[in-house]
Design a protein around this motif. Structure first.
Motif, PDB file in Angstrom:
ATOM      1  N   ARG A 110       0.874  -1.161  -0.018  1.00 20.83           N
ATOM      2  CA  ARG A 110       0.109  -0.074   0.112  1.00 20.83           C
ATOM      3  C   ARG A 110       1.075   1.229   0.057  1.00 20.83           C
ATOM      4  O   ARG A 110       0.719   2.218  -0.764  1.00 20.83           O
ATOM      5  N   ASP A 111       1.868   1.348   0.738  1.00 23.21           N
ATOM      6  CA  ASP A 111       2.683   2.502   0.788  1.00 23.21           C
ATOM      7  C   ASP A 111       4.181   2.421   0.295  1.00 23.21           C
ATOM      8  O   ASP A 111       4.776   3.142   0.181  1.00 23.21           O
TER       9      ASP A 111
ATOM     10  N   LEU B 144      -3.001  11.786   7.685  1.00 21.19           N
ATOM     11  CA  LEU B 144      -2.600  11.162   8.985  1.00 21.19           C
ATOM     12  C   LEU B 144      -3.502  11.705  10.016  1.00 21.19           C
ATOM     13  O   LEU B 144      -4.060  10.951  10.958  1.00 21.19           O
ATOM     14  N   ALA B 145      -3.808  13.034  10.113  1.00 16.46           N
ATOM     15  CA  ALA B 145      -4.346  13.665  11.206  1.00 16.46           C
ATOM     16  C   ALA B 145      -5.879  13.528  10.735  1.00 16.46           C
ATOM     17  O   ALA B 145      -6.864  14.063  11.507  1.00 16.46           O
TER      18      ALA B 145
ATOM     19  N   PRO C 196       1.413   4.836  13.014  1.00 11.22           N
ATOM     20  CA  PRO C 196       0.493   4.327  11.918  1.00 11.22           C
ATOM     21  C   PRO C 196       0.900   2.943  11.466  1.00 11.22           C
ATOM     22  O   PRO C 196       1.902   2.560  11.375  1.00 11.22           O
ATOM     23  N   VAL C 197      -0.217   2.168  11.470  1.00 13.80           N
ATOM     24  CA  VAL C 197      -0.197   0.857  10.839  1.00 13.80           C
ATOM     25  C   VAL C 197       0.508   0.766   9.141  1.00 13.80           C
ATOM     26  O   VAL C 197       1.372   0.057   8.928  1.00 13.80           O
ATOM     27  N   VAL C 198      -0.299   1.905   8.425  1.00 17.24           N
ATOM     28  CA  VAL C 198       0.336   1.959   6.930  1.00 17.24           C
ATOM     29  C   VAL C 198       0.347   3.585   6.787  1.00 17.24           C
ATOM     30  O   VAL C 198      -0.539   4.364   7.587  1.00 17.24           O
ATOM     31  N   LEU C 199       0.918   4.100   5.906  1.00 21.26           N
ATOM     32  CA  LEU C 199       0.676   5.500   5.719  1.00 21.26           C
ATOM     33  C   LEU C 199      -0.292   5.764   4.465  1.00 21.26           C
ATOM     34  O   LEU C 199      -0.643   4.724   3.659  1.00 21.26           O
TER      35      LEU C 199
END
Length: 768
Positions: free
Chosen positions: A43-44, A143-144, A161-164
């Motif tokens: 994903r990222d 993210l926010a 975070p688990v992922v960005l």
């Protein structure tokens, strides 16, 4: 007394079997390595350490437009808050994200010495500073806004975070590499502009074929440029299966120096090749004369790459020279593709190009939905506050009285019945509150709190008009969000719009966004023998008894003047030319090929021949001679077996040599001599001589051969070929040449025992 068998130890449960214990723990370790260290998320495109570095820099507010902070501070925060591993490993990972020769779109903006393409290491973390780049901020945008899930850090005091959110397909844009347990990944970098084009095509045509995507993503785009010479069908197969490789060459130009002189200038080298080691390798090729047509190499690089290659002669073909360098150095490499990634952060799988892009697009859709719902929650909360503020403006006198005289103004405001008709009149269209109030016409706790916190300056008429305009604007935005959440097509249109913005920021029109790696076909250059390009000069090849070899200029006549190491002495002295090739025959029955042009010079004692070919230490050198095309050689073993072989058949293409005479046990190869004449003469260790016709020996390319002479004890000492009519010659102990023409006594059939040698035959039982 208690029976010993009733002891508690006797009834304790059996310990866990070692096999199961090791298996479970190794599986835990393997899964940890695969998911939390080595493989990137589809994903990222980041591994946990890179994700934590970027998040920690965001928490330190190191924006791309802000100031720098010491790298030691950044790596310390990452280690203390999110990644409990060595700070050196964290700093190395962060430094790589700042190296524009390793990362196509750097995620860290480094200030100071962060290493270079020569392979020099970055300076210590206390000397360098860093901040985020615009590309890194694009990866974390949202993210926010609850775009992704968060999880507790390793000690539960913070969240990470688990992922960005990842605004662009970073997995393919910057590539990744890693080695896990039982699997590995290696993904080259690509061009963002091309990746966005492929994503937009997938949004329009979800069932697009992999080959169609290659029209948008023709291949990798390496940060150091270079030229990909892999065939298109091979590239298509690699992207279709997720496994393959790409041939990547350096980019070079030919500079004309005038008067027929020229030089080759390399301006781009292959990805992940250290320039300093590349130059060392080319210099070694020149010194060992493995590429005799190359004269010199110089590094004239500054901020850019400039390697100058000078030919030994202007008659050399530049393409032929470069092809030889491509084969013998890292000016051409093969970069492997293995798109083994984590799908949804959990499942490792080798994916095709389409699957990786689809995983990114699905992630972008999830991010869009989560950000939209988060925005709707914010709008609903603000609308609730605006409704209360508007009620206060319409009933300002009553609100002031309650605040001024009531002991509990908040409860009084919530208990008052304000009605709703006045609020509807403030807008041209009917207003429906998104959240239910505490009662019909009553304020909620949030509304009452907002009214109490309102400043006196906000009681002016202009503020009331601004609140009404804000409410109408938020209602329109909320309606748009409702349409987006309810319609898949609207969602994909929004994602396409965001990708187009990314293309504007990082695409080919942006600084550094144009494609750097070009494509070309590997031209088939006609192979020209090296001998044809070497200037023919006379040399004398000297090889000592211990196997030290050298090539001295000119034809040396006085062998006595030659010097050797202590305990060594001369054995072979051959007058040759630089264009000749030597064939070396070892006691193991193998032939080795040496180029005279590649032999070390005559200064010093030379070099051990065993460093040039894989001749075992226990195998002596039996013969060393110039290769003559079309010639025939007589080879024989100590057991008296042998045959005739063509000289062209014994040439070896590798340093491992070519097995010709098969020997085993204590039997070794004894001799190798050119064939001339019509008869063979053999002499054994028993001093018996046998002469037979040459035609009785078979011509073979490999084997044990046939018996030359029969022995009751001992073996073969020497053999030679000669013309019977001219007689058999040998050197007597006084050094004089003697010739025996009457050989009837020794003439016989092959494999005979023979007769004692003639009077005056050498005591060492050798003809020469």
């Amino acid at each position: 007394m208690t029976d010993a068998t009733d002891s508690p130890k006797m009834h304790a449960p059996l310990a866990e079997p070692l096999r199961r214990a090791i298996g479970e723990r190794y599986l835990t370790y393997a899964l940890s390595t695969i998911m939390d260290r080595a493989l990137p998320d589809a994903r990222d495109g980041l591994k946990p350490v890179h994700r934590r570095i970027l998040f920690a820099m965001r928490e330190l507010r190191l924006a791309s437009s802000g100031g720098f902070r010491k790298s030691a501070k950044i790596s310390g925060d990452v280690m203390g808050n999110y990644h409990p591993h060595g700070d050196a490993a964290i700093y190395d990972a962060m430094a790589r994200l700042a190296q524009d020769f390793n990362v196509r779109y750097p995620l860290v903006d480094g200030q100071g010495n962060f290493g270079n393409i020569d392979g020099d290491n970055p300076a210590a973390s206390r000397y360098t500073e860093a901040r985020l780049t615009a590309a890194a901020e694009a990866l974390m945008e949202g993210l926010a806004e609850n775009a992704v899930d968060f999880r507790p850090n390793y000690d539960g005091t913070l969240e990470e975070p688990v992922v960005l959110p990842a605004a662009f397909p970073n997995l393919l844009a910057n590539g990744s590499s890693g080695i896990a347990v039982g699997m590995a990944t290696n993904i080259p970098p690509h061009n963002i502009d091309e990746l966005v084009g492929a994503c937009l095509h997938l949004i329009k045509t979800p069932d697009a074929r992999d080959d169609t995507l290659l029209q948008y993503v023709p291949g990798p785009d390496f940060p150091t440029g270079g030229v990909i010479v892999e065939p298109p069908e091979s590239i298509a197969q690699a992207y279709r299966t997720g496994r393959g490789s790409f041939r990547l060459r350096a980019k070079y130009d030919i500079e004309d120096l005038g008067r027929g002189q020229w030089q080759i200038v390399v301006t781009e080298i292959p990805y992940q090749v250290q320039k300093s080691k590349l130059i060392e390798r080319i210099a070694d090729l020149i010194q060992t004369k493995k590429i005799p047509i190359l004269g010199d190499v110089r590094d004239e690089s500054a901020d850019d790459v400039r390697m100058v290659l000078e030919p030994r002669s202007r008659n050399v073909d530049p393409d032929v020279l470069m092809n030889m360098l491509f084969r013998n150095s890292d000016l051409e490499i093969r970069f492997s593709l293995n798109m083994n990634v984590l799908i949804d952060g959990r499942t490792p799988r080798v994916c095709s190009l389409k699957e990786v892009l689809c995983a990114f697009l699905d992630h972008r859709r999830e991010v869009l939905l989560r950000r939209s719902r988060h925005r709707m929650d914010k709008i609903d909360h603000r609308l609730e506050v605006l409704e209360g503020l508007l009620i206060a403006f319409l009933n300002l006198d009553r609100v002031i009285d309650i605040i001024r005289y009531d002991d509990d103004p908040k409860a009084a405001l919530m208990a008052e019945d304000w009605g709703r008709d006045h609020v509807r009149a403030m807008s041209e269209k009917d207003y429906v509150s998104p959240l239910p109030a505490s009662g019909e016409g009553q304020l909620t706790e949030v509304q009452a709190e907002a009214i109490l916190n309102m400043r006196l300056r906000s009681l002016r008429r202009l503020e009331e008009m601004e609140l009404t305009a804000e409410r109408d604007r938020l209602m329109a935005e909320r309606a748009g969000l409702e349409d987006l959440l309810a319609n898949d097509r609207v969602q994909w249109d929004k994602i396409a719009e965001e990708l187009k913005e990314v293309r504007e920021t990082f695409g080919r029109k942006a600084p550094g966004g144009a494609r750097r790696t070009r494509f070309a076909e590997a031209a088939e250059v006609e192979e020209v023998p090296i001998e044809a390009m070497i200037e023919r000069e006379p040399v004398t090849v000297v090889c000592s008894k211990m196997g030290w070899i050298r090539a001295m200029k000119g034809h040396v006549a006085d062998a006595a003047a030659l010097k050797f190491k202590d305990g060594d002495e001369g054995r072979f002295l051959i007058h040759a030319e630089t264009t000749d090739r030597l064939i070396l025959f070892g006691a193991n029955g193998r032939f080795y090929t040496l180029s005279v042009a590649q032999l070390p010079g005559g200064r010093g004692m030379g070099e051990p021949v065993r460093l040039m070919v894989d001749l075992p230490n226990e195998s002596e050198i039996v013969a060393l001679m110039i290769h003559r095309p079309g010639a025939r050689l007589l080879v024989a073993s100590s057991a008296g077996d042998g045959f005739v072989v063509l000289a062209d058949e014994v040439l070896a293409q590798t340093r491992a040599g070519k097995q010709v005479l098969n020997v085993r046990g204590e039997t070794v190869a004894r001799l190798c001599k050119p064939v001339s004449g019509d008869h063979v003469a053999c002499v054994g260790e028993n001093r018996k001589v046998l002469v037979f016709a040459l035609e009785e020996l078979p011509e073979m390319s490999r084997g044990k051969g046939v018996r030359l002479q029969k022995y009751k004890d001992g073996g073969l000492s020497d053999a030679t070929t000669f013309t019977l009519s001219e007689g058999l010659s040998w050197r007597d102990p006084a050094g004089r040449t003697r010739t025996e023409t009457d050989l009837a006594e020794w003439l016989g059939k092959r494999a005979g025992a023979g007769r004692m040698a003639p009077r005056g035959f050498p005591r060492d039982n050798h003809f020469t």
